[in-house]
Design a protein around this motif. Sequence first.
Motif, PDB file in Angstrom:
ATOM      1  N   PHE A  66       0.810  -1.232   0.000  1.00  0.00           N
ATOM      2  CA  PHE A  66       0.000   0.000   0.000  1.00  0.00           C
ATOM      3  C   PHE A  66       0.839   1.277   0.000  1.00  0.00           C
ATOM      4  CE2 PHE A  66       0.709  -0.478   4.542  1.00  0.00           C
ATOM      5  CZ  PHE A  66       0.788   0.827   5.010  1.00  0.00           C
ATOM      6  N   GLU A  67       2.094   1.167   0.436  1.00  0.00           N
ATOM      7  CA  GLU A  67       2.984   2.346   0.458  1.00  0.00           C
ATOM      8  C   GLU A  67       3.195   2.880  -0.966  1.00  0.00           C
ATOM      9  OE1 GLU A  67       4.602   3.784   3.070  1.00  0.00           O
ATOM     10  OE2 GLU A  67       4.430   2.350   4.717  1.00  0.00           O
ATOM     11  N   LEU A  69       1.032   3.244  -3.182  1.00  0.00           N
ATOM     12  CA  LEU A  69      -0.068   4.157  -3.532  1.00  0.00           C
ATOM     13  C   LEU A  69       0.220   5.578  -3.059  1.00  0.00           C
ATOM     14  CD1 LEU A  69      -3.145   1.938  -2.631  1.00  0.00           C
ATOM     15  CD2 LEU A  69      -2.163   2.321  -4.879  1.00  0.00           C
ATOM     16  N   LEU A  70       0.957   5.682  -1.958  1.00  0.00           N
ATOM     17  CA  LEU A  70       1.242   7.017  -1.419  1.00  0.00           C
ATOM     18  C   LEU A  70       2.267   7.755  -2.278  1.00  0.00           C
ATOM     19  CD1 LEU A  70       1.320   6.143   2.386  1.00  0.00           C
ATOM     20  CD2 LEU A  70      -0.473   7.332   1.144  1.00  0.00           C
TER      21      LEU A  70
ATOM     22  N   PRO B  54      -5.587  -2.047   0.338  1.00  0.00           N
ATOM     23  CA  PRO B  54      -4.429  -1.140   0.258  1.00  0.00           C
ATOM     24  C   PRO B  54      -4.812   0.346   0.228  1.00  0.00           C
ATOM     25  CG  PRO B  54      -4.140  -2.959  -1.261  1.00  0.00           C
ATOM     26  CD  PRO B  54      -5.517  -3.098  -0.692  1.00  0.00           C
ATOM     27  N   ALA B  58      -3.518   2.887   3.011  1.00  0.00           N
ATOM     28  CA  ALA B  58      -2.738   4.067   2.617  1.00  0.00           C
ATOM     29  C   ALA B  58      -3.375   5.345   3.158  1.00  0.00           C
ATOM     30  CB  ALA B  58      -2.622   4.124   1.090  1.00  0.00           C
ATOM     31  N   LYS B  62      -1.775   8.004   5.907  1.00  0.00           N
ATOM     32  CA  LYS B  62      -1.626   9.421   5.576  1.00  0.00           C
ATOM     33  C   LYS B  62      -2.346  10.306   6.594  1.00  0.00           C
ATOM     34  CE  LYS B  62      -0.672  12.055   1.668  1.00  0.00           C
ATOM     35  NZ  LYS B  62      -0.306  11.918   0.270  1.00  0.00           N
TER      36      LYS B  62
END
Lengths: 176, 120
Positions: A66-67, A69-70, B54, B58, B62
Amino acid sequence: MKAIKILFLLAIAVISGSSVIIFSGVVDVAADKPHGKFVYWLLQETRENSIAKASENIIVPDLSDFELLLTGGVDYEFMCAGCHLAPGLKQSDMSLGLYPAPTNLSLTYEKQVKQGENNEAAQARNFWIIKHGVKASGMPAWGKTHDDQRIWAMVAFLDRLPTLTPEQYQILTAID
Amino acid sequence: MQYIQATIYLMLTSCFMMTSVQAHDPSEHVKTNEAPKCESMKAMDHSKMDANDPIMMAMMKKCKAQAQKEAMQMDHSNMEMDHSNMEMDHSNMEMDHSNMDHSSMEGMSKSAAGGHHKHN
């Protein structure tokens, strides 16, 4: 001997004809004047087959983290969204002005992927396009300034982009 | 007559061009950094959210980072505390003198040294 003569005359005719087209300035290169159907098909097929061949041997890494996506999201917002749009955005100056028009990457995935192309081939294709760009289309080669890892992060983000709401997109791509 | 028509067309074209220039002020193209609007997460339907998705993971990361950042940036300069009206009732407080060393204290009897005192 006669066949050679014909071939020679044919070559002269092709060179002369091409020279007239090239040097006379009759070809309209304005981006607000679309190609004819035949020229459009010719350029599109050439481009798509070239990209398919160039990207066929690219090995797609695991993009489930998922990192990705950032980092990919922030890069997409600053490098791509102006032309390829974002959820909730119908058009921009760039998407209207460029020719051929940039693909709207926020649309459903099925509309982007060529028929019969599997997801991994689409990911490899996206990676190749982002890294190398496409001549005379307005698509830059981001590989000159971004390493492969960052480009793969953008590919991972592109995979999920059509599923995002405008609110989700804002959170993932914002940077304070 | 043709001259007047041409002038009108020219003026109309100029007006359209001016309008389009005004509509595309350079400041409209400036991209500014924007903090994630995490408050919009509260309005989302949480029953349909998958914590292992995901996208969700994410967003959570954040917004967590954003919340920490906002907490760090909190302005303490305008916070005031008025101590003038604060009172402390000592009547119920006990003091344990059992561990006190009274050897250096003058004028204090030993019997008073080990007991519990009540302060008023």
